[in-house]
Scaffold this motif. Structure first.
Motif: not given
Length: 288
Positions: A36-52, A103-104
């Motif tokens: 849904n373009p009206a919501e946040f999209w994230m490429s993967g799971t957030a993890v300590q030491g990681g990028l999204v 917010e997310r």
């Protein structure tokens, strides 16, 4: 120090001007068609030491991570990173053009760190604590100035590659014990390789620091800005093959493996930061 400060003031604006000449990469992150373009999209799971990599909701004018502004690309994408010691939850906020906000909350998975014993001098290339202290402030000033450079490189969009083949000899996040003396945790990935072996740029970027005079800890240090606040540092080189202000492409040879600075043998230490957050390079590679 005064002379070094004058050099930094003279060179950093020139570096920034060169940095903005980087041609952007056309590839975009792959967003599932059902998103849904009206919501946040994230490429993967957030993890300590990681990028999204994320995409802001349609109509967003700005994005904030834990109340800190996040750079937003013209096509609505952004990059966020999580330090080795990041809290287990983060908050994203998008400010929309109509004045409303979205917010997310993001759950941040914990890392898994270990203790490593290293047979190396804790003061690196300095022969005494006094020499180390005398040299270190100037070195840190150059590193800080290099990290302040911002380019429009789109290397952050690329799938990163290993800078050199070899055994992973040191892990991000591990606490290091130098000849029995505890040090700070390891903030990069070490790849053992032969002395003098070529290493390459893991992604496009701009060279922001090339220490041809070896630093106490890092030795011959090379730093590259990949855009959007993401940068790489390569430590302990025997030789650097690019200079400050150079534009480099993924896979380009940029230096040769060595053991300069605080090192117990020839290897590449690859460290990464997104703004002030320390990132595990291994998490950016395709095999992870």
């Amino acid at each position: 120090m005064a002379g070094i400060s004058r050099v930094l003031r003279a060179t950093i604006p020139a570096l920034i001007g060169l940095a903005f000449a980087v041609a952007p990469v056309s590839a975009q992150p792959q967003v599932p068609s059902q998103t849904n373009p009206a919501e946040f999209w994230m490429s993967g799971t957030a993890v300590q030491g990681g990028l999204v990599i994320g995409r802001a909701p349609k109509g967003a004018s700005s994005v904030f991570l834990n109340d800190a502004a996040v750079e937003l690309s013209p096509d609505g994408f952004f990059l966020i990173g999580f330090d080795r010691d990041a809290p287990m939850e983060a908050r994203l906020v998008a400010m929309l053009a109509d004045g409303s906000k979205m917010e997310r909350n993001i759950a941040v998975a914990p890392g898994n760190w270990r203790i490593e014993h290293v047979a190396a001098n804790i003061t690196g290339g300095a022969t005494s604590s006094a020499e180390f202290q005398a040299r270190r402030s100037a070195e840190l000033a150059r590193i800080t100035a290099a990290r302040a450079v911002r380019s429009n490189s789109a290397g952050w969009r690329q799938t990163f590659i290993r800078p050199v083949s070899g055994r992973i000899s040191g892990l991000f996040g591990a606490q290091r014990i130098y000849n029995g003396t505890p040090g700070s945790y390891h903030n990069g990935m070490d790849i053992a390789a032969a002395q003098g072996q070529d290493f390459v740029a893991p992604a496009d970027g701009v060279v922001t620091l090339a220490a041809n005079d070896a630093f106490t800890l890092e030795g011959h240090l090379l730093m590259i800005d990949h855009g959007m606040g993401l940068n790489s540092a390569f430590l302990h080189a025997s030789e650097l093959l690019v200079k400050e202000g150079d534009l480099v492409r993924q896979g380009q040879v940029i230096g040769r493996v060595g053991a300069t600075g605080r090192a117990s043998g020839p290897h590449v230490h690859w460290g990464m930061r997104w703004n002030s957050a320390r990132i595990d390079p291994k998490l950016l590679l395709p095999s992870n």
